[in-house]
Structures are given as structure tokens and as C-alpha cells.
Design a protein around this motif. Structure first.
Motif, PDB file in Angstrom:
ATOM      1  N   LYS A  39       0.823  -1.229   0.000  1.00 43.08           N
ATOM      2  CA  LYS A  39       0.000   0.000   0.000  1.00 43.08           C
ATOM      3  C   LYS A  39       0.849   1.268   0.000  1.00 43.08           C
ATOM      4  CE  LYS A  39      -3.679  -2.514   0.468  1.00 43.08           C
ATOM      5  NZ  LYS A  39      -4.174  -3.045  -0.807  1.00 43.08           N
ATOM      6  N   GLU A  40       0.247   2.336  -0.501  1.00 42.09           N
ATOM      7  CA  GLU A  40       0.869   3.656  -0.367  1.00 42.09           C
ATOM      8  C   GLU A  40       0.106   4.446   0.682  1.00 42.09           C
ATOM      9  OE1 GLU A  40       1.652   5.993  -3.910  1.00 42.09           O
ATOM     10  OE2 GLU A  40       1.248   7.818  -2.765  1.00 42.09           O
ATOM     11  N   GLY A  41       0.792   4.789   1.772  1.00 48.08           N
ATOM     12  CA  GLY A  41       0.188   5.613   2.813  1.00 48.08           C
ATOM     13  C   GLY A  41       0.755   7.013   2.727  1.00 48.08           C
ATOM     14  N   CYS A  42       1.931   7.210   3.340  1.00 50.74           N
ATOM     15  CA  CYS A  42       2.512   8.550   3.430  1.00 50.74           C
ATOM     16  C   CYS A  42       3.419   8.883   2.243  1.00 50.74           C
ATOM     17  CB  CYS A  42       3.321   8.638   4.707  1.00 50.74           C
ATOM     18  SG  CYS A  42       4.700   7.470   4.742  1.00 50.74           S
ATOM     19  N   CYS A  47       5.072   5.543   7.493  1.00 57.58           N
ATOM     20  CA  CYS A  47       3.935   4.763   8.006  1.00 57.58           C
ATOM     21  C   CYS A  47       4.131   3.260   7.886  1.00 57.58           C
ATOM     22  CB  CYS A  47       2.655   5.180   7.285  1.00 57.58           C
ATOM     23  SG  CYS A  47       2.543   4.583   5.572  1.00 57.58           S
ATOM     24  N   ALA A  49       3.205   1.255   5.510  1.00 59.73           N
ATOM     25  CA  ALA A  49       2.179   0.530   4.741  1.00 59.73           C
ATOM     26  C   ALA A  49       2.778  -0.132   3.497  1.00 59.73           C
ATOM     27  CB  ALA A  49       1.066   1.489   4.335  1.00 59.73           C
ATOM     28  N   CYS A  50       3.905   0.407   3.026  1.00 59.04           N
ATOM     29  CA  CYS A  50       4.523  -0.096   1.790  1.00 59.04           C
ATOM     30  C   CYS A  50       5.656  -1.089   2.067  1.00 59.04           C
ATOM     31  CB  CYS A  50       5.084   1.089   1.008  1.00 59.04           C
ATOM     32  SG  CYS A  50       6.427   1.878   1.909  1.00 59.04           S
ATOM     33  N   PHE A 112      -5.594  -1.652   5.967  1.00 56.87           N
ATOM     34  CA  PHE A 112      -4.685  -0.881   5.110  1.00 56.87           C
ATOM     35  C   PHE A 112      -3.218  -1.051   5.542  1.00 56.87           C
ATOM     36  CE2 PHE A 112      -2.655   2.749   3.129  1.00 56.87           C
ATOM     37  CZ  PHE A 112      -3.203   2.690   1.863  1.00 56.87           C
ATOM     38  N   CYS A 113      -3.024  -1.097   6.843  1.00 55.26           N
ATOM     39  CA  CYS A 113      -1.639  -1.213   7.335  1.00 55.26           C
ATOM     40  C   CYS A 113      -1.158  -2.659   7.346  1.00 55.26           C
ATOM     41  CB  CYS A 113      -1.556  -0.664   8.757  1.00 55.26           C
ATOM     42  SG  CYS A 113      -2.447  -1.708   9.949  1.00 55.26           S
ATOM     43  N   CYS A 145      -0.588   1.862  12.751  1.00 56.55           N
ATOM     44  CA  CYS A 145      -1.952   1.372  12.570  1.00 56.55           C
ATOM     45  C   CYS A 145      -2.879   2.367  13.246  1.00 56.55           C
ATOM     46  CB  CYS A 145      -2.117   0.000  13.214  1.00 56.55           C
ATOM     47  SG  CYS A 145      -3.826  -0.577  13.128  1.00 56.55           S
TER      48      CYS A 145
END
Ligand SMILES: Cc1cc2nc3c(=O)[nH]c(=O)nc-3n(C[C@H](O)[C@H](O)[C@H](O)COP(=O)(O)OP(=O)(O)OC[C@H]3O[C@@H](n4cnc5c(N)ncnc54)[C@H](O)[C@@H]3O)c2cc1C
Ligand code: FES
Ligand code: FES
Length: 493
Positions: A39-42, A47, A49-50, A112-113, A145
Motif C-alpha cells: 500500500k501507499e500511505g505517506c 507509516c 504501509a509499503c 490498510f496497514c 496502525c
């Protein structure tokens, strides 16, 4: 010379030449491979997530590193094997023990996280991480999270680890295959890719690096990209020509010799940590708080200096330890005390095409007491408002013979508090000396007010850190450092 990069994504070999110097691993995975589990968070390394896992062969051993795909460039994968959350399930289609434990122990809500957590957890176990919640917290400090809460995730980590230790997991079974695959990729050649997007050079050693940099002094050196990555993702900078530092095998040297510790330009904080723990034991807790596990897995010690941020944590620490930089331009080499490298904000004593080959940190004498303090709003994964590193040498009569009081965050560059140092030298380490240093330090700096702290806050805290140093060390009677781990932990801010 090769003109493409080679790496494995899961079990599949990729040879890529159509890429730009700033193409991130995250964008490649999501946009070109359709692997949207990452995922792409920040998009700035904060974060987690990636998080993905990069496996490399280092000195014949496999290393399993969690890194933030959003600030890693694709070309940095040359010679490695990349695993994402899509590659975890067992050959029979069942979930990896970490994934199963997250399900069983309710470690995920919006999810997401979750892929990022799972990848950090898998890397933690692959690196032999234990059951201790403190070590688990450190491994997961770079994963944020916002809905589950961390307790179920930590319980899932503990359960998954127990199962993996008892029953093994697919990566244990595949180890030999991975070693064979990665060995076959190590051809010892440099890589140079020039295309419509720009130029990417991965020198095989420092001689090639020095020569290419002399030809292209405007190129950007990239080590771990934990600073440079953000120039791209946040400031949208174009980098027409990048030269890799970490592809140069001889810059990976980390050794104790000639009365000190040598750290080559390619050595990351994760790799340097055990040596720094022995060499500067009283600074260890501070080094462990540089970024997160993912950041330290990519970030080099020398990149922290090359970046020359006034709030970097490494420079004050290494200046206090009297470190010396070894710089190279073509075939010309020179040495420079680290404190002289930082001239003024944005300006370093570095010539065009000159680069840091290594940093040398001399052994500390038995008469020297050292401490380092990082003051930040959050304990983990935060940039310092103030970073202080103090080294004071005391002779047999109890008099201070040398003082190095170094601060980050108090001026445009990391620098010594020379007036406060002068107030200490020749004095006994007692309350009178402390008060003199506290007064003098107000003349050393005119700090700025910014989002991390006001000028008043910085002035007050810098003096208070001297008091803390005194409280921790003055009663020792001798100059032998003592361990105040527990105290330091609860009073970090
Ligand atoms: C989420 C996050 C948290 C962070 N937290 C911290 C923190 O707590 N404390 C802290 O101090 N920093 C922190 N940083 C900043 C960064 O991680 C460090 O500065 C790191 O050590 C940079 O190393 P690098 O290898 O990634 O450098 P890169 O990003 O590759 O390069 C940084 C700079 O150094 C130059 N450079 C690299 N190698 C050389 C060389 N051999 N010779 C000359 N110049 C060179 C590059 O051209 C560039 O200008 C954080 C970054 C992120 C993204
Ligand atoms: S997207 Fe947040 S760390 Fe990469
Ligand atoms: S489960 Fe929603 S952010 Fe972690």
C-alpha cells in the motif's frame, strides 16, 4: 559492464533496462506488476504501509530486510530477491503463519496497514527475532496502525513466531534455493543504464565510482535513499543521473583496526549497530532511535553525514567521539575531522566529485565519559528537536582535561558548544562546573523557533541536558561509564 538490472520478484527473475533513475519499487509493483497488496500511505518512509522484504547475500549469508518500498528506487534491487505480501502463502495455498496469526488474533481491522505489518513481522522472524515485546516493538515501530491497536498485533507476532520456530516455514525450506539463485546474480560487474529517462550507474567498486563521479560531478550520489527518496516523492525532483554507493563492494567494510572503528560508505545503520554497541555503548539507545527498522535497514551512516541536516542524529554523536571523515576525489584522498566538514547551513567542505569513502571513530579512552540524548516529540520514528552528544575526559585528579559538547538542532549545522566546553576544562566535574557550563551555553547558540521547538525550549533543554549528563555521571567518582538503562528509557523526553 551490464546495461540492465537483475533481481527476483518472488521466484521470477526480472531483467529491467527501461526504468528511470527515480522509479520507486512501490510504483513499479503497483503500476507495472499489478501487485497492489503493497500500500501507499505517506509516501515518505513514515507509516510502513509499503513495507516489503528484500533478501540479499552478504558474506555468504542471507539477510532479510524490511524496507519502505515508497522510498527505494527500483535499480537498488539489483542482485536481490524481493518478496511482497503476495508471495507469502504456502505452496498448498494456506496462509503464512504470520498472516494466519493476524487473522486468529484479530490483528487487522480496515486492513490498510496489515500487509506492511505482516512483511515487517516475517522479516523479524527470519532474522531470528525473539519473543520479547520490547524487541517486537522496535521491529514494528515503523508500522503505524490507526484502527486495530497494537496489542493484538504484538500477540499475533508472538504466536506466529512460536509456530515458525516449532514448525519452520516456507522460507526455511527455500533457503538453499535462494542462496543459489542470488549467487548466480553476483557477477561482479558494474551497471550503466542510459535511456530516455536518464542515467543510472551502479559501480562495482569505489574506483569505478570515483571515475564516473569525476566524469559526471553533477550526478547525485545515492546510498540508502532514505533522504534522496523524499526529494523525489515529496519535492518531485528529477534526478537525471544517479550513482549508487551501495553497489560498490569495497565500501561495505566495517572493521575494528588501527585503534578505532571504520565504517564504509555503504554500511547501513542496521549493519553498524552491533559494532557501534561495542564501540560507543552509551550512545546505543540513541542510535536505535534513528528512524525505524525499515529506515535503518536502508540508511547508511555516511549518508546521514552526506545529507548534512542540522538535525541528523549521527553527526553530533560522531563529532563528540572525535570521528574523522575519509574523503576521495578521483585518486586523491584526504582526511578531515568530522566537525570541520559542516561549514554552514547547506555548505560542506566537499569538492566537486568528492565523496565520503568511510568514517573512522577512534576508540574512546578509559578516562572519557560519553552520553547521547535524543529529544523528540515521539520516542520512535521521529526527527530530533535537539540531539546532544557529550564526551568529557577526566584525569586521575578528577579534573576535566577535554570536553566535547555537541548539539544538533541548535544551529544551522551540528556544532560544539565551545563556551560551555571552555567553562568545564580544568575544573572538577562538580555542581560549580555544571552551573558555569549551563550559563556559558546560553552564549553558544541562538536557536531558531520551528515546528519542533521554540528558541526558548531549545535553550532551556540544552542547559537541562547538561544537568542530566551531570546527574548521570558526576557521582561515579571515576570516569568509568555506568549503565542507567532503565532510567534513561523512562526519562527519554
Ligand atoms: C521516516 C524517516 C525517518 C528518519 N529518521 C531519522 C532520524 O531519526 N535521525 C536521523 O538522523 N535521520 C533520520 N532520517 C534521515 C535519513 O534516514 C538519514 O539521514 C540516513 O542516514 C541517510 O542515509 P542514506 O543512506 O539513506 O542517504 P541517501 O538518502 O542515499 O543520501 C543522503 C545524502 O547524502 C549524500 N551521500 C550519500 N552517500 C554519500 C557519500 N558516500 N559521500 C557523499 N555524499 C553522500 C547523498 O547525495 C544525499 O545528499 C529519517 C528518514 C526517514 C525517511
Ligand atoms: S507509504 Fe508510508 S512508509 Fe511508504
Ligand atoms: S487495521 Fe486499519 S490502519 Fe491498521
Amino acid at each position: 559492464m551490464r546495461h540492465h538490472i537483475r533481481f527476483y520478484l518472488g521466484q521470477t527473475l526480472h531483467e529491467v533496462s527501461d526504468l528511470s533513475p527515480t522509479h520507486t519499487v512501490l510504483d513499479w509493483l503497483r503500476d507495472q506488476k499489478g501487485l497492489t497488496g503493497t500500500k501507499e500511505g505517506c509516501n515518505e518512509g513514515d507509516c510502513g504501509a509499503c513495507t516489503v522484504m528484500v533478501v540479499r547475500l552478504e558474506n555468504g549469508q542471507l539477510t532479510w530486510r524490511s524496507v519502505n518500498a515508497c522510498i527505494q528506487f527500483l535499480w537498488m534491487l539489483d542482485g536481490a530477491q524481493l518478496f511482497t505480501v503476495e508471495h507469502l502463502q504456502n505452496p498448498d495455498g494456506s496462509l503464512h503463519p504470520v498472516q494466519q496469526a493476524m487473522v486468529d488474533l484479530h490483528g487487522s481491522q480496515c486492513g490498510f496497514c496489515t500487509p506492511g505489518f505482516v512483511m515487517s513481522m516475517v522479516a523479524y522472524v527470519q532474522n531470528g527475532g525473539g519473543d520479547d515485546p520490547k524487541a517486537i516493538n522496535t521491529a514494528l515501530a515503523g508500522n503505524l496502525c490507526r484502527c486495530t491497536g497494537y496489542a493484538p498485533i504484538i500477540r499475533a507476532m508472538q504466536q506466529a513466531r512460536r509456530i515458525m520456530v516449532q514448525q519452520g516455514n516456507r522460507f526455511d525450506v527455500e533457503k538453499q534455493d535462494i542462496i543459489l539463485r542470488l549467487s548466480a546474480l553476483q557477477d561482479g560487474s558494474s551497471v550503466d543504464i542510459q535511456n530516455a529517462h536518464g542515467r543510472i550507474t551502479l559501480p562495482a567498486n569505489s574506483d569505478v565510482l570515483a571515475a564516473v563521479y569525476q566524469e559526471s560531478p553533477k550526478a547525485t550520489l545515492v546510498a540508502g535513499a532514505t533522504d534522496v527518496g523524499l526529494w523525489v516523492t515529496k519535492h518531485l525532483r528529477d534526478l537525471p543521473h544517479v550513482i549508487a554507493v551501495r553497489s560498490a563492494k569495497d565500501l561495505h567494510k566495517l572493521e575494528q583496526r588501527d585503534g578505532g572503528l571504520w565504517i564504509g560508505a555503504a554500511v547501513t545503520y542496521t549493519q553498524a549497530l552491533p559494532a557501534l554497541a561495542t564501540h560507543l555503548p552509551d550512545a546505543l539507545e540513541t542510535v536505535k532511535r534513528i528512524g525505524s527498522t525499515q529506515v535503518r535497514n536502508a540508511a547508511t551512516v555516511c549518508g546521514n553525514i552526506g545529507n548534512a541536516s542540522p538535525i541528523g542524529d549521527g553527526p553530533p554523536l560522531f563529532i563528540a567521539a572525535s570521528a574523522v571523515l575519509h574523503l576521495r576525489q578521483g585518486d586523491t584522498r584526504r582526511q578531515l575531522p568530522l566537525e570541520n566538514y559542516f561549514v554552514e547551513y547547506g555548505k560542506q567542505d566537499r569538492q566537486p566529485a568528492e565523496f565520503i569513502e568511510s568514517i573512522f571513530i577512534p576508540d574512546q579512552s578509559a578516562q572519557t565519559i560519553m552520553r547521547a540524548y535524543k529529544v523528540s516529540k515521539r520516542f520512535d520514528q521521529d526527527i530530533s528537536a535537539i540531539m546532544a552528544a557529550f564526551a568529557v575526559s577526566i584525569n586521575a585528579e578528577g579534573k576535566i582535561t577535554e570536553a566535547r559538547l555537541v548539539f544538533g538542532g541548535m544551529a544551522g549545522i551540528p556544532c560544539r558548544a565551545k563556551m560551555a566546553e571552555k567553562a568545564l576544562v580544568g575544573q572538577k566535574w562538580n555542581t560549580a562546573a555544571l552551573e558555569a557550563a549551563r550559563t556559558a551555553i546560553q552564549d553558544d547558540f541562538t536557536p531558531l523557533t520551528d515546528m519542533r521547538g521554540s528558541a526558548w525550549y531549545r535553550s532551556t533543554v540544552s542547559a537541562n541536558l547538561l544537568t542530566r549528563f551531570f546527574e548521570e555521571t558526576a557521582h561515579q567518582g571515576s570516569a568509568q561509564p555506568i549503565c542507567l538503562e532503565g532510567w534513561r528509557e523512562i526519562s527519554h523526553a
